[in-house]
Design a protein around this motif. Sequence first.
Motif, PDB file in Angstrom:
ATOM      1  N   GLU A 159       0.810  -1.215   0.000  1.00 43.15           N
ATOM      2  CA  GLU A 159       0.000   0.000   0.000  1.00 43.15           C
ATOM      3  C   GLU A 159       0.845   1.267   0.000  1.00 43.15           C
ATOM      4  O   GLU A 159       0.369   2.317  -0.421  1.00 43.15           O
ATOM      5  N   TYR A 160       2.097   1.183   0.470  1.00 37.12           N
ATOM      6  CA  TYR A 160       2.886   2.408   0.600  1.00 37.12           C
ATOM      7  C   TYR A 160       4.389   2.203   0.401  1.00 37.12           C
ATOM      8  O   TYR A 160       5.123   3.183   0.251  1.00 37.12           O
ATOM      9  N   ALA A 161       4.898   0.983   0.399  1.00 32.89           N
ATOM     10  CA  ALA A 161       6.351   0.751   0.455  1.00 32.89           C
ATOM     11  C   ALA A 161       6.954   0.628  -0.945  1.00 32.89           C
ATOM     12  O   ALA A 161       6.299   0.193  -1.895  1.00 32.89           O
ATOM     13  N   LEU A 162       8.240   1.011  -1.058  1.00 31.84           N
ATOM     14  CA  LEU A 162       9.011   0.825  -2.287  1.00 31.84           C
ATOM     15  C   LEU A 162       9.637  -0.564  -2.235  1.00 31.84           C
ATOM     16  O   LEU A 162      10.717  -0.756  -1.658  1.00 31.84           O
ATOM     17  N   LEU A 163       8.962  -1.544  -2.829  1.00 30.96           N
ATOM     18  CA  LEU A 163       9.375  -2.937  -2.729  1.00 30.96           C
ATOM     19  C   LEU A 163       9.822  -3.452  -4.090  1.00 30.96           C
ATOM     20  O   LEU A 163       9.116  -3.281  -5.083  1.00 30.96           O
ATOM     21  N   PRO A 164      10.986  -4.108  -4.174  1.00 25.90           N
ATOM     22  CA  PRO A 164      11.502  -4.582  -5.466  1.00 25.90           C
ATOM     23  C   PRO A 164      10.894  -5.919  -5.887  1.00 25.90           C
ATOM     24  O   PRO A 164      10.325  -6.652  -5.072  1.00 25.90           O
ATOM     25  N   LEU A 165      11.051  -6.239  -7.166  1.00 22.24           N
ATOM     26  CA  LEU A 165      10.719  -7.548  -7.715  1.00 22.24           C
ATOM     27  C   LEU A 165      12.002  -8.304  -8.013  1.00 22.24           C
ATOM     28  O   LEU A 165      13.023  -7.698  -8.363  1.00 22.24           O
ATOM     29  N   HIS A 166      11.961  -9.631  -7.882  1.00 27.98           N
ATOM     30  CA  HIS A 166      13.117 -10.481  -8.190  1.00 27.98           C
ATOM     31  C   HIS A 166      12.655 -11.545  -9.176  1.00 27.98           C
ATOM     32  O   HIS A 166      11.795 -12.362  -8.855  1.00 27.98           O
ATOM     33  N   VAL A 167      13.229 -11.529 -10.387  1.00 26.90           N
ATOM     34  CA  VAL A 167      12.825 -12.451 -11.442  1.00 26.90           C
ATOM     35  C   VAL A 167      13.985 -13.385 -11.772  1.00 26.90           C
ATOM     36  O   VAL A 167      15.106 -12.931 -12.009  1.00 26.90           O
ATOM     37  N   ASN A 168      13.708 -14.699 -11.769  1.00 22.68           N
ATOM     38  CA  ASN A 168      14.683 -15.698 -12.180  1.00 22.68           C
ATOM     39  C   ASN A 168      14.102 -16.421 -13.394  1.00 22.68           C
ATOM     40  O   ASN A 168      13.345 -17.382 -13.252  1.00 22.68           O
ATOM     41  N   GLU A 169      14.439 -15.924 -14.587  1.00 24.35           N
ATOM     42  CA  GLU A 169      13.870 -16.497 -15.807  1.00 24.35           C
ATOM     43  C   GLU A 169      14.390 -17.896 -16.081  1.00 24.35           C
ATOM     44  O   GLU A 169      13.698 -18.726 -16.666  1.00 24.35           O
TER      45      GLU A 169
END
Length: 445
Positions: free
Chosen positions: A364-374
């Motif tokens: 709702e408010y946080a700067l959260l990263p994504l982690h992708v392992n293709e």
Amino acid sequence: EDPSSSSSIQNSVAPELPGFYYDPEKNRYFRLLPGHNNHNPLTRDSIQHKAMECKRLRLLEEEEKQNQKTTRAGLNSSVLLQKRQLGLLSPTSYCRYIHELKVNCMQRRKIEIHSPDSSVAGTNNFKIIVADVACERIFTVNDVEHGGCKYGIINLSGLGKESLTVEMYDNLYFTNRKVNSVCWASLTHPDSHLCLMGIAETPGCASLLPASLFSSTNPGDQPGMLCSFKISTAWSCAWCLNPQADNCFSTGLTRRVLVTNVVTGHRQTFGTSSDVLAQQFATQTPVLYNGCRSGEIFSIDVRQRNRKGQSWKAIRLFHGSAVTSVHLMEAEHYLMAADMAGKIKLWDLRTAKCVKQYKGHNNEYALLPLHVNEEEGLLIAVGQDCYTRIWSLQDTHLLRTIPSPHPSSKDAIPSVVFSSRLGGSRGVPGLLMAVKQDLYHFSYN
């Protein structure tokens, strides 16, 4: 069942009455008192927090008993192997399902951290951990008690042994300054430097530091800061690996993007209508992708000059909420993006359309990263509720929800790194989770 849902069970048992709370254990309603002060034992927030904590403890207990089961019915190694031998599964599908089984079998173990400076280990809370491309080292940002941040590098070469070896040193250049964003930079060799976006009350600061600064060998010969300049509040940063924009990094600021050549000192400024919260460069072309607080995602070709009256935005996509993370897929035809409404979408850049959506993320408010392992077909994201969720890239299926070892709170959101080669080419696979003062390894056998 999504552990973040706290009211679904209550609504299924008894109807919700305004001003009252239904306790399923006592099978009766209790009046909710107004206010959110510490003397009020019954507020909606405290009730939801208690329910979340009960679910977290229950999930942790299940994981310790190794009761974690796959989310797909009938999915086990023997059945998969039989189908593969009968030609009912393609090699790609077989590998994808095997990785799903491995994810569901991951077990948590706490890592012992050693440091040349005994005052470093275990005294500060992890805020950010970012792995280099080879996953041999992890740069850490730790919040310190008196304010500001402390930086260090964790060497993952000892991960397969009994403990990790960590080398952390006090913040040399950003006294009492926080850090919003970090990225590795390949200037003299791959992952040779670090871009740091630090903020103070006024003004902020962008700096490029050599990674060798955090090595204990020959401390008297360490190079200093390569470049540093004052900026307004910085939200994001990215390093360009394309040779057409060599030695450049970008900074996402309040209503503008700043692209800097660290060798020549040349800077390009691109004005935006919103704060730029997330950035990533393409590798095949010198194109920068930006995610904004307004929900807009746009690309910039940094070879062009920014002139008044000239439109420099190329691809434009739109989310319904602030974009917190963007990740360009390897073929660079697709872009993954997450926002503050908890939505994760996969965009086809050729048609500018959303082709997949991954449900269950909490934000709702946080700067959260994504982690992708293709390589292994996995998407990992940590939610604002402190749960780490893993999806299948192929069919968006939620494979596993991992509870945090610590009670959920705003200052205890885990930071994670996932790789099949933690520690380099001969490293061990798994998930690293940094939360509070602890570091955990989820083995990926």
